[in-house]
Design an enzyme around this catalytic site. Structure first.
Site, short mmCIF file in Angstrom:
data_model
loop_
_atom_site.label_atom_id
_atom_site.label_comp_id
_atom_site.label_asym_id
_atom_site.label_seq_id
_atom_site.Cartn_x
_atom_site.Cartn_y
_atom_site.Cartn_z
NE ARG A 100 -3.39 -0.11 2.70
CZ ARG A 100 -4.83 -0.05 2.16
NH1 ARG A 100 -5.19 -1.39 1.79
NH2 ARG A 100 -5.60 0.72 2.14
CG ASN A 109 -4.89 5.11 3.94
OD1 ASN A 109 -4.36 5.87 3.33
ND2 ASN A 109 -5.73 4.06 3.32
N GLY A 110 -5.21 8.48 4.34
CA GLY A 110 -6.43 9.51 3.76
C GLY A 110 -5.87 10.82 3.32
CG HIS A 159 -5.56 12.58 -36.86
ND1 HIS A 159 -6.31 13.24 -38.10
CD2 HIS A 159 -6.01 11.19 -37.03
CE1 HIS A 159 -6.83 12.50 -38.77
NE2 HIS A 159 -6.94 10.96 -38.27
#
Ligand code: AGP
Length: 605
Positions: free
Chosen positions: A27, A98-99, A501
């Site tokens: 994480r 966390n956040g 393009h």
């Protein structure tokens, strides 16, 4: 995308905190830290980088304290250094978070105006000081509630109190948080994966919930401080979740697991004897579905893009797709006959979860296609279709992408059959081919030796282009994303027809260009786009399922994958691109499982 752990026990906790933090490193791994309580003192230890650095520090000091919290960080506010590493503590309280607290600057100014000093640049330290101040007049629980009312944004918190050495308080709003139960100890964790090695009895906090854990008891409160009960889930046993076996990293294990995980997924949904698909209890009767909206981020968004081609090919349903971080801020027109499908490996991606919340608030039917069935997104959806890929640890998603594609194709096929958009032969023919997918993926992985040669072409390249048309275009995007996130090389995925393009200006002598050209209705057109690139010096790596390789001196490398039928080609064209990114990253000595700046589960906006 940080990881949190808390343990309240009748024995020292720091070793278990360290072991849990190692499971949470996917994480975030910018820094790590823990705090334990001994003789009413908060003992804080922190390090830059990996958890093993924290372990080394711990081995030099006594590992006391029967209660503690720990954290692994992916930096959002403040550079990754020791001062900004969590926990953030005063002499009264220690906090892991966390956040993102969106009003932290404003709150920080208020606290500084009261004469309080900050050590770090983090938003988390604001929470620490607010709770510390509140403790002067309130007990821990009320101090926390008072503080939470002032916060805007998302948080999962673990909080330790110097003068209340038997409790840890946890709180959740927008970032996942779980509680684990065991004999003589209880746990707090960002997800069940961090707790699995200590318990299989888990409860999940919902937004607004607060919990108070001690070694003998866990209490839950809702946002109005009313005591509540939370359901206890018994976690399934995931075999070999923790080890890489004979592989040197999780990503190579997960790439080569794909034939097995694809087989598990197909077996879950396909009845090969009846040649039928076991998907029922649709949240909307398929013949009444007006529109399907597919939403995801990153690789999960690419699987939405592939599914758009499949659903348009097989059904008459109107299809829309969007990136979750865009979808959630649009002025949307909801319709009860629309089915909103959320793709997410982790089931915790903040933008995807927020997009799902908007749909729930608008009372429309939702489905999530996830790998983690206990996840927030799964628990908040009306209908869940698991991909059965088993835990995916490598930050770069591989087997989960194939799992998402398989479930999306199986769902598309079932919808088309029920709605009468396809006949029995087309239905059964595709089921027969689906059953052959695992073996075909196995075959496509055999190109690894050639791919190791191709990888050398990228070592000194300034960048690269991945080109495809139709359902190969999202595979071009996915191949480019894999190369970017693993080898840190610039890479662009583009619709082959778009090159003229503008992007053709990027082509110069020796630039590697991967052309993805299955033998489908676009094949000839893609060949002409390839010629445009060759004419300007591009070095072509050609990937096809065509029986014969295109003979052309300017094709540096040709890679063939097995052919089953045109519609399933995206699934079989993917593995060589995963291997290519993997081997370029190996040659560049990049960290394969934990690429710089990234995290596996993006639980912040
Ligand atoms: C994929 O290789 C990346 N790690 C990333 O784009 C990922 O797909 C994205 O963050 C979505 O994650 P999710 O599937 O867990 O929601």
């Amino acid at each position: 995308m940080c990881g949190i752990i808390g343990i309240a026990s009748n024995k020292p906790v720091s070793i278990n905190i360290i072991n849990s933090l190692k499971k949470l490193e996917y994480r975030g791994y910018d820094s790590a830290g823990l705090a334990t309580l001994t003789n009413k003192n908060i003992n804080e230890k922190k390090c830059i980088g990996r958890v093993e650095e924290l372990e080394k520090i711990l081995f030099k000091t006594p590992r006391e304290g029967n209660i503690g919290i720990g954290h692994v960080r992916w930096a959002t506010h403040g550079v990754p250094n020791i001062v900004n590493a969590h926990p953030h503590s005063t002499d009264q309280v220690s906090v892991v978070h966390n956040g993102i607290i969106e009003n932290s600057d404003e709150l920080k100014k208020e606290l500084e105006n009261k004469g309080l000093k900050f050590k770090s640049q983090t938003d988390t330290e604001v929470i620490t000081l607010l709770i510390s101040e509140a403790l002067k007049e309130h007990d821990p629980l009320n101090s926390v509630f008072k503080t939470l009312k002032k916060l805007k944004g998302s948080f999962a918190l673990g909080i330790l109190f110097k003068n209340f050495s038997d409790i840890i308080i946890g709180a959740r709003r927008g970032s996942p948080l779980a509680v684990g139960y065991s004999k003589d100890e209880n746990y707090l964790g960002s997800d069940s994966y961090a707790l699995k090695s200590m318990t299989n009895k888990i409860s999940y906090l919902d937004d607004g919930d607060v919990c108070v854990i001690s070694k003998d008891e866990v209490k839950f409160y809702d946002v109005s401080l009313k005591k509540i009960n939370k359901k206890t889930h018994i976690l399934s046993e995931d075999e070999n979740i923790a080890d890489k076996g004979e592989y040197k990293n999780f990503m190579s294990k997960e790439i080569f697991e794909q034939p097995i995980t694809a087989k598990n997924c197909v077996n879950e949904y396909i009845d090969s004897l009846k040649k039928d698909i076991n998907i029922y209890n649709f949240p909307i009767e398929p013949t009444n579905i007006n529109k399907i909206v597919l939403i995801g981020c990153g690789t999960a968004y690419h699987s939405c893009l592939v599914a758009k081609y499949w659903l348009e090919e097989l059904t008459t349903i109107d299809i829309e797709i969007d990136i979750a971080s865009e979808f959630r801020y649009r002025k949307l027109k909801f319709n009860q006959k629309n089915l909103y499908i959320f793709l997410s490996q982790s089931g915790e991606t903040a933008d995807t979860a927020a997009a799902l919340d908007i749909c729930k608030k608008n009372k429309v039917k939702t489905c999530s296609i996830v790998n983690v069935v206990e996840s927030t997104i799964a628990r908040n959806s009306d209908w869940v279709l698991p991909i059965h890929a088993g835990p995916e640890i490598g930050v770069a998603s591989t087997k989960a992408f194939i799992g998402q594609l398989l479930v999306l194709f199986i769902l598309s096929l079932k919808l088309a059959k029920i709605r009468g958009d396809i006949n029995k032969n087309v239905y059964e023919d595709n089921i027969k081919n689906l059953i052959k997918i695992p073996e075909a993926i196995e075959e496509s992985l055999k190109s690894e030796n050639n791919i190791q040669l191709v990888a050398k072409e990228f070592l000194n390249a300034k960048g690269s282009m991945f080109l495809g048309r139709g359902s190969s275009f999202p595979i071009a995007l996915e191949g480019a994303l894999k190369l970017k996130e693993l080898s840190y090389l610039h890479a662009e995925g583009y619709p082959a027809g778009e090159m003229k393009h503008g992007p053709l200006a990027l082509i110069e002598e020796g630039l590697p260009v991967i052309v993805i050209a299955p033998k489908d209705k676009y094949f000839e057109k893609t060949l002409s786009n390839m010629q445009e690139v060759i004419a300007r010096g591009g070095k072509i790596i050609f990937i096809t399922d065509n029986k014969k390789m295109i003979a052309n001196d300017n094709i540096r490398f040709g890679l063939r994958v097995p052919f089953l039928n045109n519609i399933l080609s995206p699934i079989l064209l993917t593995a060589p691109l995963q291997l290519l990114a993997y081997h370029v990253a190996l040659l560049k000595n990049c960290d394969i499982d934990k690429p710089r700046n990234l995290a596996k589960s993006v639980t912040v906006e």
